[in-house]
Every structure is written in structure tokens, then in C-alpha cells.
Design an enzyme around this catalytic site. Sequence first.
Site, PDB file in Angstrom:
ATOM      1  N   LYS A  80       0.877  -1.164   0.000  1.00 43.52           N
ATOM      2  CA  LYS A  80       0.000   0.000   0.000  1.00 43.52           C
ATOM      3  C   LYS A  80       0.914   1.213   0.000  1.00 43.52           C
ATOM      4  CE  LYS A  80      -4.585   0.798   0.810  1.00 43.52           C
ATOM      5  NZ  LYS A  80      -5.769   0.005   0.533  1.00 43.52           N
ATOM      6  N   GLY A 179     -26.283   1.505   4.710  1.00 45.27           N
ATOM      7  CA  GLY A 179     -25.613   2.180   3.605  1.00 45.27           C
ATOM      8  C   GLY A 179     -26.344   1.866   2.320  1.00 45.27           C
ATOM      9  N   GLY A 181     -24.932   2.859  -0.799  1.00 43.32           N
ATOM     10  CA  GLY A 181     -23.936   3.311  -1.765  1.00 43.32           C
ATOM     11  C   GLY A 181     -23.757   2.310  -2.890  1.00 43.32           C
ATOM     12  N   VAL A 183     -21.694  -0.447  -3.342  1.00 42.83           N
ATOM     13  CA  VAL A 183     -21.706  -1.883  -3.028  1.00 42.83           C
ATOM     14  C   VAL A 183     -23.104  -2.317  -2.608  1.00 42.83           C
ATOM     15  CG1 VAL A 183     -20.792  -3.658  -1.477  1.00 42.83           C
ATOM     16  CG2 VAL A 183     -19.261  -1.903  -2.384  1.00 42.83           C
ATOM     17  N   ALA A 184     -23.725  -1.538  -1.713  1.00 40.18           N
ATOM     18  CA  ALA A 184     -25.046  -1.898  -1.188  1.00 40.18           C
ATOM     19  C   ALA A 184     -26.069  -2.021  -2.312  1.00 40.18           C
ATOM     20  CB  ALA A 184     -25.499  -0.849  -0.175  1.00 40.18           C
TER      21      ALA A 184
HETATM   22  P1  NAD Z   1     -20.181   4.499  -1.044  1.00 41.76           P
HETATM   23  O1  NAD Z   1     -19.560   5.775  -0.614  1.00 41.76           O
HETATM   24  O2  NAD Z   1     -20.726   4.387  -2.428  1.00 41.76           O
HETATM   25  O3  NAD Z   1     -21.367   4.097  -0.055  1.00 41.76           O
HETATM   26  C1  NAD Z   1     -21.335   4.273   1.320  1.00 41.76           C
HETATM   27  C2  NAD Z   1     -22.727   4.763   1.733  1.00 41.76           C
HETATM   28  O4  NAD Z   1     -22.829   4.716   3.144  1.00 41.76           O
HETATM   29  C3  NAD Z   1     -23.029   6.207   1.311  1.00 41.76           C
HETATM   30  O5  NAD Z   1     -24.249   6.233   0.602  1.00 41.76           O
HETATM   31  C4  NAD Z   1     -23.120   6.959   2.641  1.00 41.76           C
HETATM   32  O6  NAD Z   1     -24.053   8.019   2.597  1.00 41.76           O
HETATM   33  C5  NAD Z   1     -23.583   5.851   3.571  1.00 41.76           C
HETATM   34  N1  NAD Z   1     -23.334   6.051   4.997  1.00 41.76           N
HETATM   35  C6  NAD Z   1     -22.280   6.616   5.614  1.00 41.76           C
HETATM   36  N2  NAD Z   1     -22.435   6.570   6.942  1.00 41.76           N
HETATM   37  C7  NAD Z   1     -23.599   5.936   7.181  1.00 41.76           C
HETATM   38  C8  NAD Z   1     -24.312   5.575   8.353  1.00 41.76           C
HETATM   39  N3  NAD Z   1     -23.833   5.836   9.571  1.00 41.76           N
HETATM   40  N4  NAD Z   1     -25.497   4.926   8.218  1.00 41.76           N
HETATM   41  C9  NAD Z   1     -25.990   4.639   7.007  1.00 41.76           C
HETATM   42  N5  NAD Z   1     -25.368   4.969   5.862  1.00 41.76           N
HETATM   43  C10 NAD Z   1     -24.197   5.611   5.947  1.00 41.76           C
HETATM   44  O7  NAD Z   1     -19.080   3.383  -0.773  1.00 41.76           O
HETATM   45  P2  NAD Z   1     -19.001   1.900  -1.357  1.00 41.76           P
HETATM   46  O8  NAD Z   1     -18.024   1.900  -2.481  1.00 41.76           O
HETATM   47  O9  NAD Z   1     -20.365   1.355  -1.569  1.00 41.76           O
HETATM   48  O10 NAD Z   1     -18.278   1.153  -0.148  1.00 41.76           O
HETATM   49  C11 NAD Z   1     -19.011   0.801   1.020  1.00 41.76           C
HETATM   50  C12 NAD Z   1     -18.072   0.149   2.016  1.00 41.76           C
HETATM   51  O11 NAD Z   1     -17.469  -1.013   1.440  1.00 41.76           O
HETATM   52  C13 NAD Z   1     -16.900   1.023   2.479  1.00 41.76           C
HETATM   53  O12 NAD Z   1     -16.595   0.709   3.812  1.00 41.76           O
HETATM   54  C14 NAD Z   1     -15.751   0.573   1.578  1.00 41.76           C
HETATM   55  O13 NAD Z   1     -14.492   0.822   2.173  1.00 41.76           O
HETATM   56  C15 NAD Z   1     -16.051  -0.911   1.487  1.00 41.76           C
HETATM   57  N6  NAD Z   1     -15.496  -1.547   0.292  1.00 41.76           N
HETATM   58  C16 NAD Z   1     -15.890  -1.150  -0.945  1.00 41.76           C
HETATM   59  C17 NAD Z   1     -15.364  -1.775  -2.075  1.00 41.76           C
HETATM   60  C18 NAD Z   1     -15.815  -1.366  -3.456  1.00 41.76           C
HETATM   61  O14 NAD Z   1     -15.596  -2.133  -4.386  1.00 41.76           O
HETATM   62  N7  NAD Z   1     -16.441  -0.227  -3.628  1.00 41.76           N
HETATM   63  C19 NAD Z   1     -14.444  -2.825  -1.925  1.00 41.76           C
HETATM   64  C20 NAD Z   1     -14.073  -3.253  -0.638  1.00 41.76           C
HETATM   65  C21 NAD Z   1     -14.608  -2.601   0.461  1.00 41.76           C
END
Ligand code: NAD
Length: 361
Positions: A80, A179, A181, A183-184
Amino acid sequence: MNFFSDLEGYGHEQLIFCSDPKSGLRAIIGIHNTVLGPALGGTRMWAYNNDAEAITDVLRLSRGMTYKAAVAGLNLGGGKAVIIGDSRTQKNEALFRAYGRAVESVGGRYITAEDVGTTVRDMEWIRMETEFVTGVSALGGSGDPSPFTAYGVYNGIKACAKKQFGTDSLAGRTVAVQGAGNVATYLIGHLTKDGAKVYVSDIYADKAQKICAEYGAEFVETDKIASIDCDIFSPNALGAILNDTSIPELKCSIVAGGANNQLANEKKHGEALKARGILYAPDYVINAGGLMNVASEIDGYSKEGVLHQAEGIYDIMLRVFAMAEERNILNHEASNLIAEQRIAAIANIHSNYVGKPTIKR
Ligand code: NAD
């Protein structure tokens, strides 16, 4: 700060300091372990308060990548990098190209990618100076990792269901997704397609409500999602959601989601979940689909190949649970052990000589 005792403590091979005052570059590349292959991991750009904070972060994050790649079955080591600076105000082409040259100088032992504070555009500047970068949009890039992360999380959730309920069918199961976002959203698509009843919350209520309307899920206020009566709680927002306050309130049998660093304190909160009989899917194991996606760029990107690997998270998860049971340890301790055993086994098979000697007569 005592550099060498820190390196030894974390088990690192190498820490590389990169400086280019003209462009403003101050970066540190951490190579933790390369037994399995080149160290792959993102570059984080962050305005650290001091150099010691940046060093601690790069040591911690690069070690985490070794475990993540090893347990995912990838032929990659852990690395990293951090660029010290404010990602909103201190980015410029010269800085990222200077950083790209620093990555090039490491000769392929480290391959970079996006992380917090860096974007596809930054990766493309890096690409102008080195081929050792993934996550670029053009030139054979892998694009958005979220669908693959979500697909891996979905398969991991099915493995959890198999372990906890005896069947991996999610039809009729209730899942609380924290969440709404990237992934969700993809995860909710898989869950609702299987007939699960899904609850969704996000700090931006409109975002969650839009997804609920699209997938027939039910909106829940942010402060209620962790305590809702459900089969599976799936954290997909920020870290440290499993803590002293949330764990006693959980009314689920499984915690399995894509968010990084879910346990506020690994040992304490891992034990608290176990004591309550709640099955925890180690976050770095279940969310490895994104790493599988960028890793695929190295050998020529294949979407089908990545989906196949992400499906394998099902079996990996069952192995973790079996190891935890067999040794009476926590699930994340079992996944760490699986990673360490794989690295030791491969280091051993690489210990014999299989080269071609040049005999000059
Ligand atoms: P994202 O920013 O698209 O989504 C995160 C969502 O969480 C946002 O909509 C935000 O408003 C919401 N949020 C923040 N705090 C909150 C709370 N307290 N309650 C409810 N919702 C809340 O991010 P993402 O890319 O979907 O990633 C989500 C998680 O997965 C992160 O922790 C990220 O590190 C992890 N992750 C993502 C990937 C990837 O491929 N994107 C890979 C590995 C890990």
C-alpha cells in the site's frame, strides 16, 4: 520513531520514501510481503498530521493487503502507499507522474491502484510513467469494482446462511443493509432477486428511499438499522459499526457486509459477537471481490474470471468457519491463520532451486 523495529514488528520487507519537492510529492510505499507475488494495494492521499501518522498508516494498510490477497487465493503480495497531502487542493499532474516514476523505480515489486483520496484520473497520470498501476479506465482497465465486491459479499452471505441456518437459500430471509452506496445497491439487487426481505438505511434518506422503490425494499431510519429484528445485518457504510453500543442492540444471527474495518476493536468485539452467538463474516474476506477485480488487470482483464473468483468467497468463508470451530478461535483469527499458513506453504515450495544454470566452458 524507530524505523527498523517498526518494520520488524509489522513483518515488512521494505518501506520506500519518495520525495520530489518541485511537484510537492511526499509519498511512502510499503511492501509488506511478496512471497505470493507482487505487492498490490492502493495509494491513499491524506493530509496526515505528521510523518509518523503516515508511516503507521502505510504499515498497517500494507500488512492488511497481504492477508486479504492470501486468503482470497490470489498470487499477490501485500502493499500500500500513501501520498501526504490534501486530495482536494494539492493534486496536480506532475505530482502523480513523479509518484508514477517512484512506483516504476521499484521494478514491479509494488503495483498500485485507487484508494481513499485518489481517482481513475490520478491512476492515468501514474500510468504515463509506469505500467505497474491498476484501476485505470482505459488501456485494459477493470472499471468500477463495486459490482464484484457486492457479488462476493452476496456469496459470502449465502455461506453464512448455510452455516447458521443449514441452508444457503435467502428466500424469505430478512436482511438489514446499512448504507445505500455503490456496493449496497448491487448487493440489494442480488438479495431481492433471491426473495429476501430487505431493509435499507443511509444518512442520505433520499438515496435509500430511491433504492427501496427500485428493488421493493423497506426504508429504515439510520439509527434503527443495527437494532432491527432480522436474520442478517449487513454493514456497507463506514467502519467501526460493531462496537460497545451496537453489539448489545443487534437482533440478528449473522453480521456480513462489505464495509471495511467493521469491528471497532477486533479482539473485544469479535468476542462480544461470538458470545451472543452471532456469526461474523470477517470483512476483509467477504469484500475481496474488488481486489479480485483489479488483480485481474495484471494477467489481462476477464470479467467472467473475476465473477468466478468472487463466487469462490462462498467456499473460502466456509473454510474460515471450519478453522475457527476446529481451533476454537474467532473467525477473523481463523482467516488470518489461513493466510499465514498459505504464505508459509508457498514460501516452502519456493525454497528449492528450479532455475537453469548457465555453464560457461
Ligand atoms: P459508497 O460511498 O458508495 O457508499 C457508502 C454509503 O454509506 C453512502 O451512501 C453513505 O451516505 C452511507 N453512509 C455513511 N455513513 C452511514 C451511516 N452511519 N449509516 C448509514 N449509511 C451511511 O461506498 P461503497 O463503495 O459502496 O463502499 C461501502 C463500504 O465497502 C466502504 O466501507 C468501503 O471501504 C467498502 N469496500 C468497498 C469496495 C468497493 O468495491 N467499492 C471494496 C471493498 C470494500
